[in-house]
Design a protein around this motif. Sequence first.
Motif, mmCIF file in Angstrom:
data_model
loop_
_atom_site.group_PDB
_atom_site.id
_atom_site.type_symbol
_atom_site.label_atom_id
_atom_site.label_comp_id
_atom_site.label_asym_id
_atom_site.label_seq_id
_atom_site.Cartn_x
_atom_site.Cartn_y
_atom_site.Cartn_z
ATOM 1 N N ARG A 41 0.728 -0.964 0.007
ATOM 2 C CA ARG A 41 0.380 -0.249 0.004
ATOM 3 C C ARG A 41 0.811 1.152 0.199
ATOM 4 O O ARG A 41 1.669 1.482 0.934
ATOM 5 N N ILE A 42 0.494 2.312 -1.303
ATOM 6 C CA ILE A 42 1.766 3.113 -1.289
ATOM 7 C C ILE A 42 1.800 4.495 -0.493
ATOM 8 O O ILE A 42 0.909 4.498 -0.119
ATOM 9 N N ALA A 43 2.726 5.009 0.220
ATOM 10 C CA ALA A 43 1.748 6.147 0.802
ATOM 11 C C ALA A 43 2.428 7.343 0.232
ATOM 12 O O ALA A 43 2.365 7.871 -0.431
ATOM 13 N N PHE A 44 4.384 7.205 -0.446
ATOM 14 C CA PHE A 44 4.215 7.794 -0.897
ATOM 15 C C PHE A 44 5.183 6.943 -2.481
ATOM 16 O O PHE A 44 5.579 6.080 -2.272
ATOM 17 N N SER A 45 5.511 7.826 -3.372
ATOM 18 C CA SER A 45 5.407 7.362 -4.769
ATOM 19 C C SER A 45 6.689 8.861 -5.836
ATOM 20 O O SER A 45 6.474 10.041 -5.539
ATOM 21 N N GLN A 96 0.542 1.946 -18.081
ATOM 22 C CA GLN A 96 1.993 1.805 -17.479
ATOM 23 C C GLN A 96 1.183 2.141 -15.943
ATOM 24 O O GLN A 96 1.260 3.821 -16.648
ATOM 25 N N VAL A 97 1.424 2.137 -15.305
ATOM 26 C CA VAL A 97 1.664 2.872 -13.563
ATOM 27 C C VAL A 97 2.949 2.978 -13.967
ATOM 28 O O VAL A 97 3.644 2.368 -13.747
ATOM 29 N N PRO A 98 3.445 4.452 -13.854
ATOM 30 C CA PRO A 98 5.070 5.504 -13.584
ATOM 31 C C PRO A 98 5.472 5.021 -12.393
ATOM 32 O O PRO A 98 4.331 5.197 -11.454
ATOM 33 N N ASN A 99 6.804 4.850 -12.735
ATOM 34 C CA ASN A 99 7.301 5.867 -11.523
ATOM 35 C C ASN A 99 7.864 4.238 -10.179
ATOM 36 O O ASN A 99 7.519 3.431 -10.587
ATOM 37 N N HIS A 100 9.331 4.460 -10.566
ATOM 38 C CA HIS A 100 9.696 2.788 -9.694
ATOM 39 C C HIS A 100 10.278 3.019 -8.506
ATOM 40 O O HIS A 100 9.956 2.150 -7.634
ATOM 41 N N THR A 150 4.714 2.892 -8.918
ATOM 42 C CA THR A 150 4.106 3.172 -7.258
ATOM 43 C C THR A 150 3.233 4.396 -7.753
ATOM 44 O O THR A 150 2.753 4.754 -6.255
ATOM 45 N N ALA A 151 2.588 5.181 -8.390
ATOM 46 C CA ALA A 151 2.080 5.946 -9.032
ATOM 47 C C ALA A 151 0.121 5.727 -8.291
ATOM 48 O O ALA A 151 -0.409 5.713 -9.587
ATOM 49 N N VAL A 156 2.420 -3.935 -6.915
ATOM 50 C CA VAL A 156 3.317 -5.252 -6.268
ATOM 51 C C VAL A 156 4.875 -5.441 -6.925
ATOM 52 O O VAL A 156 5.017 -5.168 -8.082
ATOM 53 N N VAL A 157 5.402 -6.191 -6.283
ATOM 54 C CA VAL A 157 6.855 -5.989 -6.707
ATOM 55 C C VAL A 157 7.668 -7.275 -6.337
ATOM 56 O O VAL A 157 6.685 -8.040 -4.889
#
Length: 321
Positions: free
Chosen positions: A34-38, A60-64, A99-100, A105-106
């Motif tokens: 669950r992302i807090a910051f991208s 594509q959801v961006p950001n590594h 991560t945006a 999932v990774v």
Amino acid sequence: MRAAYYKQTGPASAVIEVGELPTPEPGEAEVRVRIAFSGINPTDWKSRAGATGGVNGEFQVPNHDGSGTIDAVGPGVDPGRVGERVWLYLAAFQQPWGTAAEYTVVPAERAVPLPDNASLELGASIGVPALTAHRCLLADGPIEGKTVLVAGGAGAVGRCAIELARWAGAARIIATVSNDDKAQIARDASADETVDYKAGDAVEHLKDAGVDRIVELSLGHNLELDLAAAAPNCAIASYANEGDNPELDVRALMTRNIVLRFVLLYTMPREAIQQAVADITQALRVGALTEPQLHGFPLEETAAAHDAVENGAVGKVLIKL
């Protein structure tokens, strides 16, 4: 889940959409976060623009880079990791889930435990920059007691390189910058000296500086300056290049046994990434890595956040979920 995504490459305002996507489920050896910051890096906007990448599937959801909390694990992953605060790297590499978004999932190894003393904002700021800086600094051996030159000391990689060089025991750290504000950023990161690379006397200023390791972002522009500063057996590690390719004076490089190393995170050896992750986590644990200047955007403004990075924002651009 809410997510930013694009279905084709191009300008941020033209291709990035924000809407609902299915919440991904972790597969074998994966975790869901669950992302807090991208965190956004130049490589992210370049991929979105079509310069260095495309779309992995239908979207594509961006950001590594990013940070958050593991909320589910796939087969083969310790269930005890659920609830763990983590920092992420290469989330969008060869898969659609960057991560945006509210969730990603990774592979489990790309979700790294974040020490309790490190903020989630800092966790989202370190992936690409710190991994790149670590490789540039340490691929050619320890730097304890050595002199390091960091090109672009106020940039994301440059600032991480200064702090990691200090953590790794460098005796002297010089940073090149383009103005007084950036010089202050580099000094705050613990650079001992700063040099304005735009000044007419920059080469003369760095002549015979006895530099053992150079972290370089524009070899084509800066090779003359690098060679002026380099000691015999210096290693110059270039992780980017702006403008023309350099012309090499092979004899001058050979005479001083200069090493030219080129660094790209995507093709780094797995063992090198694992060592970098371990060292970066230890540096976080002892407070050696600190938050850069932060610029926050909501998810709905992901396109504007990408434009800010593309236009050279100083500091770290984060999307807050």
